[in-house]
Design a protein around this motif. Structure first.
Motif, PDB file in Angstrom:
ATOM      1  N   GLN A 125       0.807  -1.207   0.000  1.00  0.00           N
ATOM      2  CA  GLN A 125       0.000   0.000   0.000  1.00  0.00           C
ATOM      3  C   GLN A 125       0.842   1.260   0.000  1.00  0.00           C
ATOM      4  OE1 GLN A 125      -2.547  -0.460   3.400  1.00  0.00           O
ATOM      5  NE2 GLN A 125      -4.017  -1.706   2.284  1.00  0.00           N
ATOM      6  N   LEU A 173      -6.175   0.300  -4.358  1.00  0.00           N
ATOM      7  CA  LEU A 173      -6.912   1.282  -3.575  1.00  0.00           C
ATOM      8  C   LEU A 173      -7.221   0.736  -2.188  1.00  0.00           C
ATOM      9  CD1 LEU A 173      -9.555   2.705  -6.085  1.00  0.00           C
ATOM     10  CD2 LEU A 173      -7.845   4.045  -4.847  1.00  0.00           C
ATOM     11  N   ARG A 205     -10.296   3.244   2.731  1.00  0.00           N
ATOM     12  CA  ARG A 205     -10.663   4.649   2.936  1.00  0.00           C
ATOM     13  C   ARG A 205     -10.626   5.432   1.625  1.00  0.00           C
ATOM     14  NH1 ARG A 205      -9.081   6.901   8.894  1.00  0.00           N
ATOM     15  NH2 ARG A 205      -9.884   5.105  10.051  1.00  0.00           N
ATOM     16  N   GLU A 206      -9.727   5.044   0.745  1.00  0.00           N
ATOM     17  CA  GLU A 206      -9.712   5.678  -0.564  1.00  0.00           C
ATOM     18  C   GLU A 206     -10.992   5.375  -1.329  1.00  0.00           C
ATOM     19  OE1 GLU A 206      -5.550   5.841  -2.564  1.00  0.00           O
ATOM     20  OE2 GLU A 206      -5.573   4.015  -1.357  1.00  0.00           O
ATOM     21  N   ARG A 207     -11.408   4.120  -1.281  1.00  0.00           N
ATOM     22  CA  ARG A 207     -12.640   3.726  -1.971  1.00  0.00           C
ATOM     23  C   ARG A 207     -13.850   4.444  -1.377  1.00  0.00           C
ATOM     24  NH1 ARG A 207     -10.295  -1.481  -1.304  1.00  0.00           N
ATOM     25  NH2 ARG A 207     -11.882  -2.014   0.260  1.00  0.00           N
ATOM     26  N   CYS A 235     -11.833  10.814   5.622  1.00  0.00           N
ATOM     27  CA  CYS A 235     -10.858  11.120   4.566  1.00  0.00           C
ATOM     28  C   CYS A 235      -9.796  12.033   5.155  1.00  0.00           C
ATOM     29  CB  CYS A 235     -11.554  11.771   3.364  1.00  0.00           C
ATOM     30  SG  CYS A 235     -10.444  12.059   1.955  1.00  0.00           S
ATOM     31  N   THR A 267      -5.098   9.827   3.293  1.00  0.00           N
ATOM     32  CA  THR A 267      -5.989   9.389   2.214  1.00  0.00           C
ATOM     33  C   THR A 267      -6.041  10.430   1.106  1.00  0.00           C
ATOM     34  OG1 THR A 267      -7.348   8.141   3.786  1.00  0.00           O
ATOM     35  CG2 THR A 267      -8.347   8.664   1.654  1.00  0.00           C
ATOM     36  N   GLU A 268      -6.107  11.692   1.482  1.00  0.00           N
ATOM     37  CA  GLU A 268      -6.108  12.768   0.485  1.00  0.00           C
ATOM     38  C   GLU A 268      -4.838  12.730  -0.361  1.00  0.00           C
ATOM     39  OE1 GLU A 268      -6.497  16.234   2.856  1.00  0.00           O
ATOM     40  OE2 GLU A 268      -8.664  16.036   3.141  1.00  0.00           O
ATOM     41  N   ARG A 286      -2.864  10.214  -0.944  1.00  0.00           N
ATOM     42  CA  ARG A 286      -2.851   9.028  -1.801  1.00  0.00           C
ATOM     43  C   ARG A 286      -3.706   9.252  -3.051  1.00  0.00           C
ATOM     44  NH1 ARG A 286      -1.003   4.211   0.353  1.00  0.00           N
ATOM     45  NH2 ARG A 286      -0.249   4.351   2.481  1.00  0.00           N
ATOM     46  N   LEU A 287      -4.898   9.805  -2.855  1.00  0.00           N
ATOM     47  CA  LEU A 287      -5.784  10.044  -3.993  1.00  0.00           C
ATOM     48  C   LEU A 287      -5.217  11.119  -4.913  1.00  0.00           C
ATOM     49  CD1 LEU A 287      -9.253   9.880  -2.194  1.00  0.00           C
ATOM     50  CD2 LEU A 287      -8.288   8.202  -3.788  1.00  0.00           C
ATOM     51  N   ARG A 317      -2.581   9.617  -7.106  1.00  0.00           N
ATOM     52  CA  ARG A 317      -3.179   8.833  -8.202  1.00  0.00           C
ATOM     53  C   ARG A 317      -3.796   9.735  -9.270  1.00  0.00           C
ATOM     54  NH1 ARG A 317      -3.559   3.549  -6.208  1.00  0.00           N
ATOM     55  NH2 ARG A 317      -3.713   3.368  -3.940  1.00  0.00           N
TER      56      ARG A 317
END
Length: 223
Positions: free
Chosen positions: A9, A150, A153-155, A178, A182-183, A185-186, A189
């Protein structure tokens, strides 16, 4: 060798130099009210203060705790006063040339492990090198994220944002669970963008689901 779930992860390099009142209570296994009492009695150091925020340096907490008596050890009131006095003199850690506290040199010590992961030497390096090494580690971590699956929490965040649709600024308080990790990571991506507050530019005010993020959620939800 099979990678662990944490490695898959993309474990983010991090280290905390200070703790909030609630964190201190959790770390030593007492209530927040007990932390206040311990500070008042001199069993814990007073917090450092920045504006209205109070933080305890981890090194100072450890110095005080190391001077607490061992269970079964009989100590008179004068001896206790001596212990607290010695703890106070130890509260300032030894600093290297660049102003950073020296590590213990032992594996398992959080500070030393953090320095080792970065490749930082507090004896010979300073803020310039620390900043550069932290940026390199952060860039490496961000580059690794798109290759990892993913997380839950991302999902969850994508699902909530998809209800508003792409390119719609959504207040952060509308998206539950979130956090900053998590922010990031998103964002790594390319699935979200963030908008900061005007009054406090370092605080995120709204989250925007990108077209790529919306497509990713549709693909995931169809599985």
């Amino acid at each position: 060798m099979t990678k662990s779930k944490r490695e898959m992860q993309g474990s983010r390099p991090s280290f905390r130099l200070a703790l909030s009142r609630a964190d201190v209570a959790l770390a030593i296994g007492v209530s927040a009210g007990s932390v206040d009492l311990m500070v008042e009695e001199g069993a814990l150091p007073p917090p450092r203060k920045w504006h209205s925020r109070k933080l305890w340096l981890i090194g100072e907490i450890e110095a005080y705790l190391n001077e607490w008596p061992v269970e079964g050890q009989e100590i008179g009131s004068n001896k206790i006063d001596d212990i607290f006095d010695r703890a106070a003199t130890k509260s300032e850690p030894t600093l290297g040339a660049g102003g950073y506290p020296l590590g213990s040199g032992r594996k398992g010590d959080p500070l030393q492990d953090y320095y080792d992961r970065l490749g930082f030497d507090p004896i010979t390096m300073g803020q310039t090198e620390m900043t550069a090494l932290q940026k390199t580690a952060e860039d490496k971590w961000k580059a690794s994220i798109p290759e990892t699956p993913l997380g839950k929490r991302e999902r969850d965040a994508l699902q909530q944002l998809s209800a508003y649709g792409p390119n719609v600024p959504v207040p952060t308080q509308k998206i539950k669970n979130c956090g900053s990790d998590t922010e990031e990571r998103l964002k790594a991506r390319g699935f979200i963008e963030t908008l900061n507050q005007t009054t406090f530019p370092d605080r995120i005010e709204r989250i925007v689901l990108t077209d790529e993020g919306f497509k990713a959620w549709k693909r995931f939800s169809e599985i």
